[in-house]
Design a protein around this motif. Structure first.
Motif, PDB file in Angstrom:
ATOM      1  N   GLU A 151       9.806  -2.441 -10.378  1.00  0.00           N
ATOM      2  CA  GLU A 151       9.366  -3.173  -9.193  1.00  0.00           C
ATOM      3  C   GLU A 151      10.162  -2.738  -7.972  1.00  0.00           C
ATOM      4  OE1 GLU A 151       8.527  -7.777  -7.753  1.00  0.00           O
ATOM      5  OE2 GLU A 151       9.736  -7.428  -9.560  1.00  0.00           O
ATOM      6  N   SER A 152       9.483  -2.715  -6.830  1.00  0.00           N
ATOM      7  CA  SER A 152      10.131  -2.494  -5.540  1.00  0.00           C
ATOM      8  C   SER A 152       9.630  -3.582  -4.588  1.00  0.00           C
ATOM      9  CB  SER A 152       9.796  -1.107  -4.987  1.00  0.00           C
ATOM     10  OG  SER A 152       8.449  -1.068  -4.539  1.00  0.00           O
ATOM     11  N   ASP A 153       9.978  -3.469  -3.336  1.00  0.00           N
ATOM     12  CA  ASP A 153       9.497  -4.432  -2.344  1.00  0.00           C
ATOM     13  C   ASP A 153       7.986  -4.353  -2.158  1.00  0.00           C
ATOM     14  OD1 ASP A 153      12.083  -5.320  -1.894  1.00  0.00           O
ATOM     15  OD2 ASP A 153      12.366  -4.077  -0.110  1.00  0.00           O
ATOM     16  N   THR A 154       7.401  -3.176  -2.428  1.00  0.00           N
ATOM     17  CA  THR A 154       5.982  -2.962  -2.124  1.00  0.00           C
ATOM     18  C   THR A 154       5.079  -2.770  -3.339  1.00  0.00           C
ATOM     19  OG1 THR A 154       6.353  -0.580  -1.897  1.00  0.00           O
ATOM     20  CG2 THR A 154       6.511  -1.921   0.122  1.00  0.00           C
ATOM     21  N   VAL A 155       5.664  -2.535  -4.518  1.00  0.00           N
ATOM     22  CA  VAL A 155       4.892  -2.130  -5.694  1.00  0.00           C
ATOM     23  C   VAL A 155       5.400  -2.842  -6.941  1.00  0.00           C
ATOM     24  CG1 VAL A 155       4.326  -0.137  -7.149  1.00  0.00           C
ATOM     25  CG2 VAL A 155       4.470   0.153  -4.684  1.00  0.00           C
ATOM     26  N   LEU A 156       4.477  -3.134  -7.856  1.00  0.00           N
ATOM     27  CA  LEU A 156       4.829  -3.694  -9.157  1.00  0.00           C
ATOM     28  C   LEU A 156       4.184  -2.832 -10.233  1.00  0.00           C
ATOM     29  CD1 LEU A 156       6.184  -6.156 -10.585  1.00  0.00           C
ATOM     30  CD2 LEU A 156       3.907  -7.177 -10.646  1.00  0.00           C
ATOM     31  N   LYS A 189      -0.428   5.818 -25.725  1.00  0.00           N
ATOM     32  CA  LYS A 189       0.840   5.262 -26.189  1.00  0.00           C
ATOM     33  C   LYS A 189       1.597   4.619 -25.030  1.00  0.00           C
ATOM     34  CE  LYS A 189       4.985   6.485 -28.756  1.00  0.00           C
ATOM     35  NZ  LYS A 189       5.726   7.582 -29.386  1.00  0.00           N
ATOM     36  N   THR A 190       1.641   5.298 -23.885  1.00  0.00           N
ATOM     37  CA  THR A 190       2.187   4.717 -22.660  1.00  0.00           C
ATOM     38  C   THR A 190       1.029   4.468 -21.718  1.00  0.00           C
ATOM     39  OG1 THR A 190       4.295   5.878 -22.879  1.00  0.00           O
ATOM     40  CG2 THR A 190       3.691   5.119 -20.672  1.00  0.00           C
ATOM     41  N   HIS A 191       0.881   3.232 -21.280  1.00  0.00           N
ATOM     42  CA  HIS A 191      -0.176   2.880 -20.316  1.00  0.00           C
ATOM     43  C   HIS A 191       0.374   1.770 -19.429  1.00  0.00           C
ATOM     44  CE1 HIS A 191      -4.718   1.936 -19.550  1.00  0.00           C
ATOM     45  NE2 HIS A 191      -4.019   2.033 -18.426  1.00  0.00           N
ATOM     46  N   VAL A 192       0.766   2.165 -18.231  1.00  0.00           N
ATOM     47  CA  VAL A 192       1.375   1.245 -17.272  1.00  0.00           C
ATOM     48  C   VAL A 192       0.519   1.250 -16.011  1.00  0.00           C
ATOM     49  CG1 VAL A 192       3.435   0.788 -15.866  1.00  0.00           C
ATOM     50  CG2 VAL A 192       3.682   1.631 -18.223  1.00  0.00           C
ATOM     51  N   LEU A 193       0.298   0.074 -15.447  1.00  0.00           N
ATOM     52  CA  LEU A 193      -0.431  -0.060 -14.193  1.00  0.00           C
ATOM     53  C   LEU A 193       0.561  -0.167 -13.046  1.00  0.00           C
ATOM     54  CD1 LEU A 193      -3.125  -2.680 -15.248  1.00  0.00           C
ATOM     55  CD2 LEU A 193      -3.261  -0.176 -15.307  1.00  0.00           C
ATOM     56  N   VAL A 194       0.302   0.549 -11.971  1.00  0.00           N
ATOM     57  CA  VAL A 194       1.129   0.497 -10.768  1.00  0.00           C
ATOM     58  C   VAL A 194       0.255  -0.094  -9.665  1.00  0.00           C
ATOM     59  CG1 VAL A 194       2.494   1.800  -9.112  1.00  0.00           C
ATOM     60  CG2 VAL A 194       2.460   2.506 -11.518  1.00  0.00           C
ATOM     61  N   VAL A 195       0.693  -1.232  -9.137  1.00  0.00           N
ATOM     62  CA  VAL A 195      -0.111  -2.029  -8.216  1.00  0.00           C
ATOM     63  C   VAL A 195       0.650  -2.248  -6.916  1.00  0.00           C
ATOM     64  CG1 VAL A 195      -1.254  -4.269  -7.944  1.00  0.00           C
ATOM     65  CG2 VAL A 195      -1.088  -3.224 -10.208  1.00  0.00           C
ATOM     66  N   PRO A 196       0.048  -1.937  -5.758  1.00  0.00           N
ATOM     67  CA  PRO A 196       0.711  -2.330  -4.518  1.00  0.00           C
ATOM     68  C   PRO A 196       0.647  -3.849  -4.385  1.00  0.00           C
ATOM     69  CG  PRO A 196      -1.461  -1.446  -4.035  1.00  0.00           C
ATOM     70  CD  PRO A 196      -1.235  -1.268  -5.511  1.00  0.00           C
ATOM     71  N   LYS A 197       1.681  -4.442  -3.856  1.00  0.00           N
ATOM     72  CA  LYS A 197       1.701  -5.893  -3.705  1.00  0.00           C
ATOM     73  C   LYS A 197       0.723  -6.377  -2.643  1.00  0.00           C
ATOM     74  CE  LYS A 197       6.318  -6.478  -5.560  1.00  0.00           C
ATOM     75  NZ  LYS A 197       7.700  -6.911  -5.296  1.00  0.00           N
ATOM     76  N   LEU A 238       0.519   4.186  -0.092  1.00  0.00           N
ATOM     77  CA  LEU A 238      -0.038   5.069  -1.121  1.00  0.00           C
ATOM     78  C   LEU A 238       1.066   5.938  -1.716  1.00  0.00           C
ATOM     79  CD1 LEU A 238      -2.327   6.327  -2.746  1.00  0.00           C
ATOM     80  CD2 LEU A 238      -2.890   7.722  -0.743  1.00  0.00           C
ATOM     81  N   ALA A 239       1.941   6.457  -0.857  1.00  0.00           N
ATOM     82  CA  ALA A 239       3.082   7.249  -1.341  1.00  0.00           C
ATOM     83  C   ALA A 239       3.997   6.399  -2.216  1.00  0.00           C
ATOM     84  CB  ALA A 239       3.853   7.841  -0.170  1.00  0.00           C
ATOM     85  N   ASP A 240       4.183   5.132  -1.877  1.00  0.00           N
ATOM     86  CA  ASP A 240       5.000   4.238  -2.711  1.00  0.00           C
ATOM     87  C   ASP A 240       4.399   4.094  -4.104  1.00  0.00           C
ATOM     88  OD1 ASP A 240       6.693   3.782  -0.554  1.00  0.00           O
ATOM     89  OD2 ASP A 240       5.978   1.729  -0.176  1.00  0.00           O
ATOM     90  N   VAL A 241       3.081   3.995  -4.186  1.00  0.00           N
ATOM     91  CA  VAL A 241       2.407   3.866  -5.487  1.00  0.00           C
ATOM     92  C   VAL A 241       2.623   5.133  -6.312  1.00  0.00           C
ATOM     93  CG1 VAL A 241       0.158   3.636  -6.628  1.00  0.00           C
ATOM     94  CG2 VAL A 241       0.718   2.179  -4.660  1.00  0.00           C
ATOM     95  N   ILE A 242       2.459   6.292  -5.702  1.00  0.00           N
ATOM     96  CA  ILE A 242       2.639   7.558  -6.430  1.00  0.00           C
ATOM     97  C   ILE A 242       4.103   7.747  -6.833  1.00  0.00           C
ATOM     98  CG2 ILE A 242       2.432  10.070  -6.266  1.00  0.00           C
ATOM     99  CD1 ILE A 242      -0.248   8.506  -6.528  1.00  0.00           C
ATOM    100  N   THR A 243       5.028   7.396  -5.945  1.00  0.00           N
ATOM    101  CA  THR A 243       6.455   7.481  -6.267  1.00  0.00           C
ATOM    102  C   THR A 243       6.781   6.554  -7.433  1.00  0.00           C
ATOM    103  OG1 THR A 243       7.004   8.072  -4.003  1.00  0.00           O
ATOM    104  CG2 THR A 243       8.786   7.153  -5.329  1.00  0.00           C
ATOM    105  N   ALA A 244       6.202   5.363  -7.422  1.00  0.00           N
ATOM    106  CA  ALA A 244       6.415   4.417  -8.526  1.00  0.00           C
ATOM    107  C   ALA A 244       5.853   4.968  -9.831  1.00  0.00           C
ATOM    108  CB  ALA A 244       5.788   3.064  -8.193  1.00  0.00           C
ATOM    109  N   VAL A 296      -0.834   4.900 -15.310  1.00  0.00           N
ATOM    110  CA  VAL A 296       0.074   5.956 -15.753  1.00  0.00           C
ATOM    111  C   VAL A 296      -0.095   6.041 -17.262  1.00  0.00           C
ATOM    112  CG1 VAL A 296       2.455   6.777 -15.856  1.00  0.00           C
ATOM    113  CG2 VAL A 296       1.673   5.452 -13.864  1.00  0.00           C
ATOM    114  N   LEU A 297      -0.606   7.174 -17.732  1.00  0.00           N
ATOM    115  CA  LEU A 297      -0.937   7.366 -19.138  1.00  0.00           C
ATOM    116  C   LEU A 297      -0.164   8.552 -19.697  1.00  0.00           C
ATOM    117  CD1 LEU A 297      -4.638   7.164 -18.233  1.00  0.00           C
ATOM    118  CD2 LEU A 297      -3.615   5.529 -19.812  1.00  0.00           C
TER     119      LEU A 297
END
Length: 118
Positions: A23-28, A38-46, A62-68, A104-105
């Motif tokens: 988690e960051s200030d802008t993304v979860l 096997k790995t499946h994580v969702l990255v969501v802007p707040k 958008l860059a924050d989401v990709i960085t996350a 993220v897969l």
């Protein structure tokens, strides 16, 4: 707004439980409840946007989401073996929650992408 549309806002507000990965200030980032790898994580802007085309209006977010997504891959140990970042946009692409999110897969050999033509 339907329940499906408000689900991620409820996770961000901690009203619905989720296994948070980062988690960051802008993304979860949290684990998908119906993993497709096997790995499946969702990255969501707040901040809510319907899809990635709308999110493009705020390139820093958008860059924050990709960085996350890259950070999640690192934390999950899949940076070296490889991972996929996917944005589904609208129903035909499989979008079911209309709050933009990156999948993220990885963690295993992934199959072909989309309909196989041959």
């Amino acid at each position: 707004m339907s329940d499906a549309e408000s689900l991620f806002e409820r996770i961000i507000a901690r009203e619905v439980p989720a296994e948070i990965v980062w988690e960051s200030d802008t993304v979860l980032a949290f684990r998908d409840i119906n993993p497709q790898a096997k790995t499946h994580v969702l990255v969501v802007p707040k901040k809510r946007f319907r899809n990635v085309a709308e999110l493009a209006a705020e390139p820093e977010l958008l860059a924050d989401v990709i960085t996350a997504a890259a950070k999640v891959a690192e934390l999950e140990g899949i940076t070296e073996s490889g991972y996929r970042v996917v944005f589904n946009t609208e129903l035909d692409a499989g979008q079911t929650v209309f709050h933009v999110h990156a999948h993220v897969l990885g963690g295993e050999q992934l199959g072909f992408f989309g309909r196989h033509s041959g």
